[in-house]
Design an enzyme around this catalytic site. Structure first.
Site, short mmCIF file in Angstrom:
data_model
loop_
_atom_site.label_atom_id
_atom_site.label_comp_id
_atom_site.label_asym_id
_atom_site.label_seq_id
_atom_site.Cartn_x
_atom_site.Cartn_y
_atom_site.Cartn_z
N GLU A 54 142.10 26.47 -84.93
CA GLU A 54 142.77 25.35 -85.84
C GLU A 54 143.59 26.46 -86.71
O GLU A 54 143.19 27.32 -87.15
CB GLU A 54 141.73 24.79 -86.55
CG GLU A 54 141.08 23.71 -86.03
CD GLU A 54 140.12 22.97 -86.84
OE1 GLU A 54 140.51 22.62 -88.20
OE2 GLU A 54 139.05 23.06 -86.45
N ARG A 285 127.08 31.17 -81.80
CA ARG A 285 128.22 31.80 -82.65
C ARG A 285 127.81 33.34 -83.31
O ARG A 285 126.59 33.48 -83.46
CB ARG A 285 128.82 31.17 -83.65
CG ARG A 285 127.91 30.54 -84.93
CD ARG A 285 128.51 29.86 -85.97
NE ARG A 285 129.31 28.61 -85.66
CZ ARG A 285 130.62 28.74 -86.02
NH1 ARG A 285 131.04 29.36 -87.05
NH2 ARG A 285 131.25 27.72 -85.60
N LYS A 295 135.37 29.42 -93.47
CA LYS A 295 136.29 29.52 -94.10
C LYS A 295 136.48 29.07 -95.49
O LYS A 295 137.39 29.91 -96.33
CB LYS A 295 137.42 28.44 -93.32
CG LYS A 295 138.14 28.84 -92.26
CD LYS A 295 138.81 27.89 -91.50
CE LYS A 295 138.89 28.35 -89.95
NZ LYS A 295 139.25 27.34 -89.11
#
Ligand code: ATP
Ligand code: MG
Length: 613
Positions: A54, A285, A295
């Site tokens: 993204e 992950r 983030k």
């Protein structure tokens, strides 16, 4: 208004096969799946992956793992990997991030060739498919408020309740969707939902929303749209349109896989998408100790001024890694060493640092720097005289040549290579003891001079002219210590930034920041919480301590050091081992002729393991 299947043949094998003589690759479950699909001919031997960021932030170390897996698996199999911007949220995405993401992927060594895509490229087709779903009785426009939808979604143990608008006619649904698109309604007034199963044990299957109204400009489509497709609907269709074969993503999407399959299976059954369809495969992950990768937290670090921007060498971003002197090959080695798994684990930062050390040890030329200089005077060496000594640029690579070092009466050595009252086992310089000055002579310490404050200002020694390195008999006399030095005649002063870990604990912000963490992280409610996948709400650790309390106050120290003259002429981003001190890189931006700036990438040895535990 159905769109025909995209006329998009399966790809040519357009990536070069792996180099001959490369070491055999360790098996992992993704490699096994791809090998099995090759064996059964499922995709005609093709492998097409994608990396789908993204464009709403800078890439971090975790993304490096995803990039290396996706591009790496494709390359290993003669396939290709697409770079696709998942730009479905008009409110969050910014063009600035697009450029930085492309640069980071290239820096890691990958090339998507002509295969650069955007989810927004597919808005027309996604919309056409939405009308098709309505036509099939598989989608409806819901007039419930967001609260009503949340309240009727059910729980993990209770079924959801059907919306009163679930049975609207095809004609009414089509009319409403078209009017949504035309801008007749406010944000949030209506949503388009798939009609799947409100009683499904998987909450993602309880009539998920696929279009919402957002009167917002999009960085690529401008004001053309005021309805935007949601992630789950967009991602699988984008994969299918690009003829992706293996859609590799992180574990939190596992519970979304049934929806992924449902959407594209329906479209393929209806002749809207070509087969074979892509398959989603999830891996755990990358969780790394001593950093934060969310983030939201990275933004806090930057906005709060705790670091010097997104590319601060302490930031776990890829722009930061590059400025730190980390190497793409080091990241690849870390990914290869940690493998891929299906369950959440934590990788210690030392694994990443060791991968960087190993790579830098192999590729970085050696240079000498004296980080904390103290004067050493060789009293029996004639004043004004100089001898040329030779230092290999790399001990394992004679072909890289050597450079000259001047040996003179006045030298600089590192302060911690001298001790007036040495403890047992200290083999460096001390009154009355001998050490070898590397590439030069054995010297014996004869005394010290102090400054007004009583601190050692000058060390005196004598040298033995028969012990010059590389001359016959020089090695006859053995000394245990071997220290580096620079001539006071030619040492150049430079700025050195000594970076260390940004956090002083393995699990910043955790209730038990020193403790085991694996289980808790694995139990994150990802996939059960109905959020748009990938949103920051997935941060399960939000309720713990303030991660900023765990910052390492000593993570950056700026000093003036002395270096060999050759280093002042280094190119930005040139990486070196400063002998006995660590790996350093000429700063990508601040290093310039006449103003040399080096960043410490990593020390030679791990100084963290066992610390304070
Ligand atoms: P957010 O912080 O908003 O959840 P994200 O970190 O998932 O976003 P994306 O841009 O959606 O960022 O990620 C692109 C790809 O990188 C996704 O396929 C995602 O699964 C993968 N990815 C993200 N974080 C990690 C990680 N820590 N380890 C491995 N892959 C990751
Ligand atoms: Mg995401």
């Amino acid at each position: 208004m159905a769109a025909a299947p995209q006329d998009n043949n399966l790809p040519a094998r357009d990536n070069a096969p792996r180099a001959k003589g490369a070491p055999a690759l360790a098996p992992n479950f993704l490699r096994s799946i791809i090998a099995e699909d090759a064996r059964t001919g499922k995709y005609g031997g093709h492998v097409v992956t994608r990396f789908p960021p993204e464009p709403n932030g800078y890439l971090h170390y975790g993304h490096a793992k995803s990039i290396i897996l996706n591009f790496g698996l494709a390359a290993e199999n003669g396939g290709r990997c697409h770079l696709r911007f998942d730009d479905t949220n008009p409110l969050k995405e910014e063009t600035e991030y697009v450029a930085s993401i492309e640069e980071a992927v290239r820096w890691l060594g990958y090339d998507w060739g002509p295969h650069l895509y955007h989810a927004s490229d597919y808005y027309d087709r996604l919309y056409a498919f939405a009308e098709w779903f309505i036509g099939q009785g598989l989608a409806y426009v819901d007039s419930q408020t967001a609260e009503e939808m949340r309240a009727t979604r059910g729980t993990l143990t209770e079924a959801g309740i059907a919306s009163p608008w679930r049975d609207r006619s095809v004609a009414e649904n089509l009319d409403l969707l078209r009017r949504m698109r035309a801008g007749e309604f406010e944000d949030g007034a209506l949503v388009l939902r798939l009609k799947i199963d409100m009683a499904s044990p998987n909450i993602n299957m309880r009539d998920p929303a696929i279009y919402r109204i957002r009167h917002a400009s999009h960085h690529r489509t401008g004001d053309r749209w005021c309805i935007y497709p949601l992630y789950d609907y967009t991602h699988c269709i984008s994969d299918a349109l690009e003829r992706i074969t293996h859609s590799i993503c992180t574990l939190e999407f596992q519970d979304h896989r049934p929806l992924y399959d449902w959407v594209i299976e329906k479209l393929a059954d209806g002749g809207q998408l070509p087969r074979p369809l892509p398959n989603q495969h999830e891996f755990a992950r990358l969780n790394l100790t001593y950093v934060v990768l969310s983030k939201r937290k990275l933004i806090q670090l930057v906005n709060g001024g705790f670091v010097d921007g997104w590319d601060d060498p302490r930031m776990p971003t890829l722009v930061g890694a590059r400025r730190r002197g980390f190497t793409p090959e080091g990241f690849r080695q870390m990914v290869e060493r940690t493998g891929v798994s299906k369950s959440d684990t934590w990788i210690d930062m030392s694994v990443l640092e060791d991968a960087m050390r190993d790579n830098l040890n192999a590729v970085a030329e050696r240079r000498i720097a004296v980080l904390d200089p103290v004067r050493l005077v060789v009293d029996n060496f004639p004043e004004g005289a100089a001898e040329t000594c030779f230092a290999p640029n790399h001990p394992q690579h004679p072909e890289l040549g050597r450079r000259e070092l001047r040996f003179t009466r006045e030298l600089w050595i590192d302060r911690d290579d001298f001790m007036e009252v040495p403890p047992k086992g200290f083999f460096r310089l001390a009154p009355g003891t001998e050490v070898r000055l590397r590439y030069a002579y054995i010297v014996k310490c004869t005394g010290v001079e102090r400054d007004a404050a009583g601190r050692v200002a000058t060390i005196h020694c004598t040298y033995d002219p028969t012990t010059r390195s590389g001359t016959p008999g020089a090695e006859a006399r053995k000394v245990k210590g071997n220290i580096h030095w620079l001539s006071a005649d030619e040492a150049v002063s430079v700025e050195v930034r000594l970076y260390d870990r940004l956090f002083r604990v393995p699990y910043p912000g955790a209730r038990n920041p020193w403790g085991e963490r694996g289980g808790e992280a694995a139990a994150a409610p990802a996939g059960h919480a109905v959020v748009v996948a990938g949103d920051d709400e997935l941060d399960a650790e939000a309720a713990e301590r303030d991660f900023l309390d765990d910052l390492n106050a000593d993570s950056k120290r700026v000093i003036t050091a002395l270096v060999e003259p050759a280093l002042a002429r280094a190119e930005p981003e040139a990486r070196y081992q400063f002998e006995r001190a660590g790996y350093f890189v000429a700063d990508r931006f601040d290093h310039a002729p006449g103003r040399a700036v080096f960043n410490r990438t990593v020390t030679l040895k791990d100084s963290w393991s066992g610390r304070a535990l």
